[in-house]
Write a protein that holds these residues in place. Structure first.
Motif, PDB file in Angstrom:
ATOM      1  N   ARG A  35       0.783  -1.548  -0.350  1.00  0.00           N
ATOM      2  CA  ARG A  35      -0.208   0.190  -0.164  1.00  0.00           C
ATOM      3  C   ARG A  35       0.678   1.252  -0.025  1.00  0.00           C
ATOM      4  N   ILE A  36       2.339   1.508   0.393  1.00  0.00           N
ATOM      5  CA  ILE A  36       2.970   2.386   0.862  1.00  0.00           C
ATOM      6  C   ILE A  36       3.724   2.709  -0.901  1.00  0.00           C
ATOM      7  N   ALA A  37       3.853   1.612  -1.196  1.00  0.00           N
ATOM      8  CA  ALA A  37       4.689   1.552  -2.463  1.00  0.00           C
ATOM      9  C   ALA A  37       3.561   2.804  -3.246  1.00  0.00           C
ATOM     10  N   CYS A  38       2.306   2.163  -2.946  1.00  0.00           N
ATOM     11  CA  CYS A  38       1.654   3.182  -4.697  1.00  0.00           C
ATOM     12  C   CYS A  38       1.321   3.700  -3.458  1.00  0.00           C
ATOM     13  N   HIS A  39       0.961   4.211  -2.473  1.00  0.00           N
ATOM     14  CA  HIS A  39       1.151   5.853  -2.036  1.00  0.00           C
ATOM     15  C   HIS A  39       2.437   6.405  -2.537  1.00  0.00           C
ATOM     16  N   LEU A  79      -5.560   3.260 -11.351  1.00  0.00           N
ATOM     17  CA  LEU A  79      -4.436   3.470 -12.055  1.00  0.00           C
ATOM     18  C   LEU A  79      -3.064   3.230 -11.455  1.00  0.00           C
ATOM     19  N   VAL A  80      -2.249   3.496 -10.412  1.00  0.00           N
ATOM     20  CA  VAL A  80      -1.211   3.568  -9.739  1.00  0.00           C
ATOM     21  C   VAL A  80      -1.161   1.928  -9.620  1.00  0.00           C
ATOM     22  N   THR A  94       3.575  11.181  -5.456  1.00  0.00           N
ATOM     23  CA  THR A  94       4.506  12.042  -6.681  1.00  0.00           C
ATOM     24  C   THR A  94       3.352  12.545  -7.777  1.00  0.00           C
ATOM     25  N   VAL A  95       2.618  12.130  -8.556  1.00  0.00           N
ATOM     26  CA  VAL A  95       2.076  12.245  -9.361  1.00  0.00           C
ATOM     27  C   VAL A  95       1.405  13.727  -9.578  1.00  0.00           C
ATOM     28  N   LYS A  96       0.353  13.659  -7.872  1.00  0.00           N
ATOM     29  CA  LYS A  96      -0.372  14.670  -7.742  1.00  0.00           C
ATOM     30  C   LYS A  96       0.351  15.902  -7.113  1.00  0.00           C
ATOM     31  N   GLY A  97       1.206  15.808  -7.284  1.00  0.00           N
ATOM     32  CA  GLY A  97       2.595  16.707  -6.954  1.00  0.00           C
ATOM     33  C   GLY A  97       3.216  17.210  -4.962  1.00  0.00           C
TER      34      GLY A  97
END
Length: 450
Positions: A228-232, A297-298, A237-240
């Protein structure tokens, strides 16, 4: 076949060299089919360790990761009262089981000791009912799930644990019907799919904090694991949200009123599911629908990476873990006599110093992420310091707040009161923090602008 060489010194028939490794290969195969730890039992298959451990050693190894995270980061002390957030999935089920086993051992030690100087920490469990928004889940299914959760908790050996079943709409502090309608109106007012998911996540944390605070708990235990943390890491990063990322991936997060701890931070989802299967730990799955935004998606992307390389999730988290943590993620100082010995040893081993942290006193009132200087400068350019979006991070402003300024007043009117109160406090704090940061650039009253 027998050797016909005239130089062979053997009195008995020998064999071709090509046939010699057969017995050794068979021996090596037998060695590889045994657990790498105990060298006795056959390993289990389907784990991230490619069948390296037998059932007993696999469980011991997983519990060891949990125990090391707890002791090294002073997550649990004898005087604590823990609230375990239970969602029904494998992660929350395993963290509840491990916390229960640790409590059982503490109780046995307490009963066996003569002076009984160390008390046994308390444990409570909470389940957040989100059916007010996820109306696709039948009410009968939710009721059945709650009864199964009650059965799970009651079947655990003493010490007893209290279960708190709380609807997510309770964050509005209104009656049930008004709260459900207000929640649905609030979430539906967010046009972005990712924003909807994130807003529900923030509301869920508010409810967890409320339950913990009102019932006397001083630690909130979440079952967030490496997967879960890897996805976060990637979604943030994508969300800025790169600046605030270090705050969310540490073992301890004390920026909240009730500190949050992540004892399963070093465990994979695959391992946790396997343990539930091996130990017969029942889990619950709710059909809330798949994530349709960036989060979904992530999640699919990381799952694909993990299938190609089983160590990918660990690599992502380990890489992100090199980011400098914030002061509220800092492990207690070495000279603190109340810090457990294991924590002090870990600090010495990894050379962790109190100065190795980022200090931030400014937080987004919505997601409670630390604000960067760019967010503070954006805040300073706003004329109205009481407006929620002026004190929020850029990610919340972009994904959650309405794009039309005329809709902002209605959006603010349906927000939970705790968020509005926090926005007011954050606005004052942000303004003060910003002034300190740019103090050197300000002109005094006696100085001329030219």
């Amino acid at each position: 076949m027998a050797c016909n060489s005239s130089t062979c010194q053997s009195n008995s028939g020998c064999y071709n060299r090509e046939e010699e490794p057969i017995s050794s290969k068979s021996s090596d195969s037998n060695q590889q089919s045994l657990c790498v730890k105990c060298k006795v039992n056959e390993p289990v298959s389907g784990t991230s360790d490619d069948g390296r451990f037998c059932r007993e050693c696999f469980r011991s190894n997983l519990y060891g990761k949990f125990k090391l995270a707890v002791t090294s980061n002073a997550m649990i002390t004898p005087s604590d009262n823990l609230l375990v957030a239970f969602s029904g999935g494998s992660s929350s089920r395993v963290v509840l089981q491990f916390v229960h086993e640790m409590q059982q051992r503490a109780q046995k030690n307490f009963d066996a000791s003569k002076d009984r100087s160390l008390p046994v920490f308390g444990v409570g469990v909470t389940f957040i009912d989100e059916s007010a928004y996820h109306q696709s889940v039948p009410s009968c299914e939710i009721d059945k799930a709650i009864e199964e959760i009650r059965s799970m908790i009651s079947n655990l050996a003493p010490p007893a644990k209290q279960l708190h079943v709380v609807p997510i709409e309770s964050v509005f502090s209104l009656d049930s019907l008004d709260g459900r309608e207000r929640l649905k109106t609030l979430v539906d007012s967010v046009s972005d799919a990712t924003g909807k998911e994130d807003l529900l996540l923030y509301l869920r944390m508010l409810v967890l904090q409320k339950v913990a605070s009102e019932n006397g708990y001083n630690r909130l235990v979440l079952g967030l694991c490496t997967s879960r943390i890897a996805c976060h890491v990637i979604t943030a990063t994508v969300k800025g949200q790169g600046y605030s990322l270090p705050a969310d991936i540490q073992y301890v997060d004390a920026r909240w009123e009730i500190p949050v701890v992540l004892p399963l931070r070093d465990c994979l989802t695959l391992e946790l599911k396997m343990l539930c299967h091996l130990d017969g730990l029942k889990t619950l799955e709710f059909s809330n629908g798949a994530c349709s935004g960036i989060n979904g998606l992530v999640s699919s992307f990381v799952k694909l990476l993990q299938e190609e390389n089983p160590s990918r999730e660990c690599t992502i988290v380990r890489t992100a873990g090199k980011l400098t943590p914030f002061h509220f993620n800092r492990i207690p100082e070495l000279n603190d006599s109340n810090v457990p010995l294991a924590t002090r040893r870990r600090q010495k081993r990894f050379n962790l110093k109190p100065s190795e942290s980022i200090s931030s006193e400014s937080f987004c009132p919505l997601c409670f992420s630390p604000l960067s200087k760019s967010d503070l400068l954006s805040f300073s350019s706003c004329q109205n310091y009481d407006i929620l979006d002026a004190a929020s991070c850029s990610s919340c402003r972009f994904q959650i707040f309405p794009k039309d300024p005329s809709s902002m007043e209605h959006f603010l009117s349906i927000l939970p009161q705790p968020l509005l109160a926090r926005a007011k406090n954050c606005s004052n704090g942000n303004h003060s923090s910003l002034r300190k940061q740019i103090q050197d650039c300000l002109l005094s009253d006696s100085e001329d602008e030219t």
